[in-house]
Design a protein around this motif. Structure first.
Motif, PDB file in Angstrom:
ATOM      1  N   VAL A 128       0.844  -1.201   0.000  1.00  0.00           N
ATOM      2  CA  VAL A 128       0.000   0.000   0.000  1.00  0.00           C
ATOM      3  C   VAL A 128       0.879   1.251   0.000  1.00  0.00           C
ATOM      4  N   LYS A 130       2.028   4.876   0.774  1.00  0.00           N
ATOM      5  CA  LYS A 130       1.725   5.699   1.941  1.00  0.00           C
ATOM      6  C   LYS A 130       2.887   6.646   2.204  1.00  0.00           C
ATOM      7  N   GLY A 143       4.201   1.182  -2.160  1.00  0.00           N
ATOM      8  CA  GLY A 143       3.180   0.173  -2.413  1.00  0.00           C
ATOM      9  C   GLY A 143       3.720  -0.886  -3.354  1.00  0.00           C
ATOM     10  N   SER A 155      -3.582  -5.244  -3.975  1.00  0.00           N
ATOM     11  CA  SER A 155      -3.483  -3.802  -3.791  1.00  0.00           C
ATOM     12  C   SER A 155      -3.560  -3.085  -5.136  1.00  0.00           C
ATOM     13  N   THR A 175      -0.873   6.068  -8.823  1.00  0.00           N
ATOM     14  CA  THR A 175      -1.681   4.873  -8.612  1.00  0.00           C
ATOM     15  C   THR A 175      -2.434   4.545  -9.894  1.00  0.00           C
TER      16      THR A 175
END
Length: 191
Positions: A128, A130, A143, A155, A175
């Motif tokens: 993930v 972060k 991630g 994920s 992402t």
């Protein structure tokens, strides 16, 4: 002019990891491969769990300044468990993250970073993306580059681009959730 240029446009670093190719994913998403091309970044920081030699070799084509740490599924002997890289004012500490118990725990990550006397901890293992500020330090996790199953869940594929400036670090979080999305955070240097 170079002073203005250095402050205005900092050096770029790619933070990426947890590919797990071919164990948990066939390849990097094509949308990411289109974005990640040679000579666009000055540094590559890989948090481990690459999976195969082809992926590691591809990462090395992106920058002549590529840094790896060993993940819990990596079997390459010459890759270190931890690594420290100084870039300008920033002391970057790298570790995959499975060594810090409980993994993903901010307190154990912060303690490790403080012991290493770093400014930023680059860690993976959770799958993930972060970015966290703890005290006057930062913990960043790119991630999973492929979104490969991390043992608990699938994920969203992600990676980070860092822009190093003298007094701040810009973090761009990429992402892939249907389409590529980019979020930005600014981290001031705090000594």
């Amino acid at each position: 002019m170079s002073e203005y240029y250095d402050e205005e446009f900092g050096e770029l670093g790619l933070v990426i990891g947890d590919f797990n190719i071919p164990q948990r994913a066939a390849d990097l998403p094509p949308q990411f491969k289109d974005l990640l091309v040679p000579n666009k970044v000055q540094y590559v920081f890989c948090t481990g769990n690459v999976g195969n030699r082809e992926t590691a070799d591809w990462l090395k084509t992106l920058s002549g300044n590529t840094h790896f740490v060993k993940g819990d599924f990596d079997e390459v002997k010459e890759v270190p468990e931890t690594k420290v890289v100084q870039i300008g004012s920033w002391k970057m500490v790298m570790v995959h993250g499975h060594q810090l118990v409980p993994f993903g725990d901010e307190e154990s990550q912060y303690t490790f970073l403080k012991e290493m006397e770093g400014d930023v901890l680059i860690t993976g293992h959770t799958g993930v993306a972060k970015v966290t500020a703890v005290e006057k330090k930062y913990i960043i996790n790119p991630g999973s580059a492929t979104g490969g199953f991390n043992g608990q869940q699938t994920s969203i594929p992600s990676f980070l681009i860092l822009e190093f400036k003298k007094e701040k670090l810009q973090v761009f979080i990429y992402t892939l959730d249907g389409e590529v999305k980019i979020d930005k955070q600014e981290l001031p240097l705090q000594k």
